[in-house]
Design an enzyme around this catalytic site. Structure first.
Site, PDB file in Angstrom:
ATOM      1  N   LYS A 204       0.827  -1.211   0.000  1.00 56.45           N
ATOM      2  CA  LYS A 204       0.000   0.000   0.000  1.00 56.45           C
ATOM      3  C   LYS A 204       0.861   1.260   0.000  1.00 56.45           C
ATOM      4  O   LYS A 204       0.634   2.188  -0.773  1.00 56.45           O
ATOM      5  CB  LYS A 204      -0.933  -0.006   1.206  1.00 56.45           C
ATOM      6  CG  LYS A 204      -1.903   1.167   1.242  1.00 56.45           C
ATOM      7  CD  LYS A 204      -2.811   1.116   2.465  1.00 56.45           C
ATOM      8  CE  LYS A 204      -3.817  -0.003   2.372  1.00 56.45           C
ATOM      9  NZ  LYS A 204      -4.813   0.061   3.478  1.00 56.45           N
ATOM     10  N   GLU A 210      10.066  -5.939   3.809  1.00 57.14           N
ATOM     11  CA  GLU A 210      10.281  -7.214   3.130  1.00 57.14           C
ATOM     12  C   GLU A 210       9.917  -7.124   1.653  1.00 57.14           C
ATOM     13  O   GLU A 210      10.645  -7.608   0.776  1.00 57.14           O
ATOM     14  CB  GLU A 210       9.469  -8.322   3.805  1.00 57.14           C
ATOM     15  CG  GLU A 210       9.835  -8.581   5.262  1.00 57.14           C
ATOM     16  CD  GLU A 210       9.029  -7.745   6.239  1.00 57.14           C
ATOM     17  OE1 GLU A 210       9.010  -8.104   7.423  1.00 57.14           O
ATOM     18  OE2 GLU A 210       8.413  -6.739   5.814  1.00 57.14           O
ATOM     19  N   GLY A 266      -5.224  -5.449   5.166  1.00 61.30           N
ATOM     20  CA  GLY A 266      -4.447  -6.352   4.323  1.00 61.30           C
ATOM     21  C   GLY A 266      -4.954  -7.775   4.336  1.00 61.30           C
ATOM     22  O   GLY A 266      -5.041  -8.436   3.292  1.00 61.30           O
ATOM     23  N   ARG A 267      -5.305  -8.290   5.510  1.00 63.98           N
ATOM     24  CA  ARG A 267      -5.732  -9.686   5.609  1.00 63.98           C
ATOM     25  C   ARG A 267      -7.138  -9.903   5.068  1.00 63.98           C
ATOM     26  O   ARG A 267      -7.607 -11.039   4.998  1.00 63.98           O
ATOM     27  CB  ARG A 267      -5.624 -10.161   7.057  1.00 63.98           C
ATOM     28  CG  ARG A 267      -6.394  -9.318   8.059  1.00 63.98           C
ATOM     29  CD  ARG A 267      -5.980  -9.692   9.484  1.00 63.98           C
ATOM     30  NE  ARG A 267      -6.591  -8.852  10.502  1.00 63.98           N
ATOM     31  CZ  ARG A 267      -6.113  -7.653  10.878  1.00 63.98           C
ATOM     32  NH1 ARG A 267      -5.059  -7.156  10.294  1.00 63.98           N
ATOM     33  NH2 ARG A 267      -6.719  -6.971  11.840  1.00 63.98           N
ATOM     34  N   GLU A 352      -4.179 -12.324  13.814  1.00 60.86           N
ATOM     35  CA  GLU A 352      -3.842 -10.910  13.713  1.00 60.86           C
ATOM     36  C   GLU A 352      -5.059 -10.054  14.047  1.00 60.86           C
ATOM     37  O   GLU A 352      -4.928  -8.950  14.577  1.00 60.86           O
ATOM     38  CB  GLU A 352      -3.332 -10.578  12.307  1.00 60.86           C
ATOM     39  CG  GLU A 352      -2.705  -9.198  12.198  1.00 60.86           C
ATOM     40  CD  GLU A 352      -1.967  -8.981  10.896  1.00 60.86           C
ATOM     41  OE1 GLU A 352      -0.732  -9.166  10.871  1.00 60.86           O
ATOM     42  OE2 GLU A 352      -2.627  -8.634   9.892  1.00 60.86           O
ATOM     43  N   HIS A 383      -1.861 -39.122  10.168  1.00 59.84           N
ATOM     44  CA  HIS A 383      -0.618 -39.853  10.427  1.00 59.84           C
ATOM     45  C   HIS A 383       0.419 -38.960  11.091  1.00 59.84           C
ATOM     46  O   HIS A 383       1.611 -39.275  11.085  1.00 59.84           O
ATOM     47  CB  HIS A 383      -0.077 -40.428   9.118  1.00 59.84           C
ATOM     48  CG  HIS A 383      -0.985 -41.445   8.494  1.00 59.84           C
ATOM     49  ND1 HIS A 383      -0.860 -42.798   8.725  1.00 59.84           N
ATOM     50  CD2 HIS A 383      -2.068 -41.294   7.704  1.00 59.84           C
ATOM     51  CE1 HIS A 383      -1.813 -43.444   8.070  1.00 59.84           C
ATOM     52  NE2 HIS A 383      -2.562 -42.549   7.444  1.00 59.84           N
ATOM     53  N   LYS A 503       9.122  -4.608  14.117  1.00 57.58           N
ATOM     54  CA  LYS A 503       9.602  -3.890  12.931  1.00 57.58           C
ATOM     55  C   LYS A 503      10.507  -2.722  13.331  1.00 57.58           C
ATOM     56  O   LYS A 503      11.558  -2.488  12.724  1.00 57.58           O
ATOM     57  CB  LYS A 503       8.414  -3.355  12.120  1.00 57.58           C
ATOM     58  CG  LYS A 503       7.630  -4.398  11.358  1.00 57.58           C
ATOM     59  CD  LYS A 503       6.539  -3.704  10.547  1.00 57.58           C
ATOM     60  CE  LYS A 503       5.761  -4.680   9.696  1.00 57.58           C
ATOM     61  NZ  LYS A 503       4.731  -3.985   8.878  1.00 57.58           N
TER      62      LYS A 503
END
Length: 540
Positions: A204, A210, A266-267, A352, A383, A503
């Site tokens: 944005k 990152e 964002g999510r 979050e 398993h 951050k």
């Protein structure tokens, strides 16, 4: 405070009454239990009969939801009110997938025309890539697409691409890079031809550490082959709102930037331009079907009575276990390999959103919030960790998700898959008594090891087929479940201040790792020692 309300205290008292009840007894009490404890919406069937609850439990939970103003908060969200109070923003991801004609207003302005305008631009872009008419700097058509993002800018489109790979253009290579670890970028681009590769940089602000680190690596990778800086404009597009930064990077904001809005977290952004890579992969018709599935579940959530409302039911059942029966985690178990990344996607969406320790008024909460959510596809999980689900000391409620019709009808694979799907919820609920074990001839010394207590709760979610529509409805179901729980807990599900401290500290530590002279470290003794050891090993 929530835990001092009459509705909360009534549930606490009821929990003591039902604590010793077993699912065997609950089913024996009511031969029609499976019929009564089920609901349907937007193509999904929810069977919640294998839960440790009675009708009285649900009535008390619905009373709690009403006392907490769930219906009013729901309407406030759909109306565009600024329910994200700490950021003074509306929460309108529902507008991104709205298929109706009624305006949705933010500050008095209908946002739907702009939303649909972006979708139209995305559709034209997708058609160019899929039609091989979008050409790179050397005149070769684009055949590889790399989405660079992190968090919601990665997890949403990456999960949905894997889920809908069956519907994708197999002539396109679609990759996702998120981790700042160079291994991720290198491995995802190792077999790609720069002349045929286009990068979608999703940030944005166009400052996400990152994402921009990987974007600069991508630009370097491209130019090391194509040499001409003008190539950047033909091999990069941006999903952003920061026009100046996008232009500075070498991308034309007028033609190669797709915007979105501050009322989209964002999510929750998959249905926005963040889903551009997905639309290219599956085509605009399938992407539209995905939006329609989202919208169908949104309407179900908005219109269905609480007693028949799938997101409300899942949300309240989760609160029942976490806040009144002391459960600490929740498993999501898709019996479809295409949904392999769905639990990881939900981890961000849920943890979050609701991993908060203060309420909307800024007061410390006195009750648990937020689910510890995890899972893997069946039958693989059987398993691995199902031993703990069946015979461990921890109670872990689980959602089982499956589809009646396979996308690949190969022999009896799907029947075997679904036989396990149905068998696991039955085994978890009813177990196997010591008497049953002994009657099978098991030696008494082994009986305890082969006894299954049962009474392990599950929800079963079943749809006809995995399609873009059913996936959209499934994602919206869990989004609105998260909203329901956030309202009950009186927390803001739409900010994420908790990600910021790490951050900030990383920004201070980075120059201490890279400077040529020995830095003066001002951290705690552990962090100082670790940085010192890193510098010794890195330089030696």
């Amino acid at each position: 405070m929530l835990n001092q309300t009459p509705e909360w205290k009534a549930l606490q008292a009821h929990a003591q009454e039902i604590e010793t009840s077993h699912l065997r007894e609950l089913f024996a009490e009511d031969p029609r239990r499976a019929e009564r404890f089920r609901a349907e919406g937007a193509g999904w069937l929810l069977d919640y009969s294998k839960n440790r609850l009675r009708k009285q439990t649900l009535d008390l939970l619905f009373a709690l939801a009403r006392a907490c103003g769930l219906a009013q908060m729901r309407e406030a969200m759909f109306a565009g009110d600024r329910i994200n109070s700490t950021e003074n923003r509306a929460v309108l991801h529902v507008a991104l997938r709205n298929r109706g004609a009624r305006p949705i207003l933010v500050s008095g302005q209908d946002v739907l025309p702009e939303v649909r305008g972006v979708l139209e631009r995305m559709g034209r872009f997708a058609d160019e890539i899929r039609g091989r008419t979008r050409l790179g700097h050397t005149g070769k058509p684009i055949r590889s697409l790399v989405n660079i993002g992190i968090g919601g800018s990665d997890l949403g489109p990456a999960m949905a691409y894997e889920a809908l790979r069956f519907y994708s253009d197999r002539g396109l290579k679609v990759r996702f890079v998120s981790n700042v670890d160079a291994n991720h970028f290198v491995e995802q681009t190792l077999d790609l031809d720069p002349r045929e590769t286009l990068f979608i940089v999703a940030s944005k602000t166009f400052t996400t550490l990152e994402t921009m680190t990987n974007a600069r690596a991508a630009r370097g990778w491209l130019l090391s082959s194509l040499k001409d800086p003008a190539a950047v404009g033909q091999h990069f597009v941006a999903v952003s709102t920061a026009q100046d930064r996008v232009a500075e990077f070498g991308i034309d904001p007028g033609h190669n930037m797709f915007g979105f809005w501050d009322w989209v977290g964002g999510r929750y952004s998959l249905c926005s331009a963040i889903g551009l890579s997905l639309m290219v992969a599956i085509g605009k018709e399938n992407f539209t079907s995905l939006l329609e599935g989202f919208h169908a579940m949104d309407r179900h959530f908005q219109e269905a009575p609480l007693e028949e409302n799938l997101p409300v039911l899942l949300g309240l059942i989760g609160i029942w276990y976490q806040n009144f029966l002391g459960v600490q985690s929740h498993a999501v178990l898709p019996y479809d390999q295409y949904l392999a990344r769905f639990p990881a996607y939900l981890q961000q969406a849920d943890m979050e959103s609701n991993g908060k320790s203060v309420d909307r008024q800024g007061n410390r909460v006195a009750y648990d919030t937020g689910s510890v959510l995890w899972g893997e596809p069946g039958t693989n999980g059987q398993h691995a960790f199902f031993q703990l689900l069946h015979q461990g000391t921890r109670l872990v409620p689980a959602d089982f998700i499956a589809f009646a019709c396979p996308l690949h009808p190969l022999g009896d694979h799907h029947e075997q898959l679904l036989a396990n799907f149905f068998a696991q919820t039955e085994a978890l609920a009813f177990g196997k008594t010591r008497e049953q074990v002994l009657s099978e001839g098991t030696p008494a010394a082994l009986a305890a090891h082969k006894t299954f207590e049962g009474n392990r709760p599950t929800n079963t979610l079943l749809a006809r087929k995995l399609t873009p529509y059913s996936l959209g409805a499934l994602i919206a179901l869990y989004e609105q479940r998260i909203f329901t729980q956030g309202v009950i807990w009186n927390i803001n599900s739409f900010d994420q201040w908790g990600v910021q401290l790490g951050k900030d500290l990383a920004g201070k530590i980075l120059p201490e790792l890279t400077c040529g002279t020995e830095p003066r470290l001002g951290h705690d003794s552990s962090t100082n020692a670790l940085i010192t050891r890193y510098r010794i090993w890195r330089q030696g």
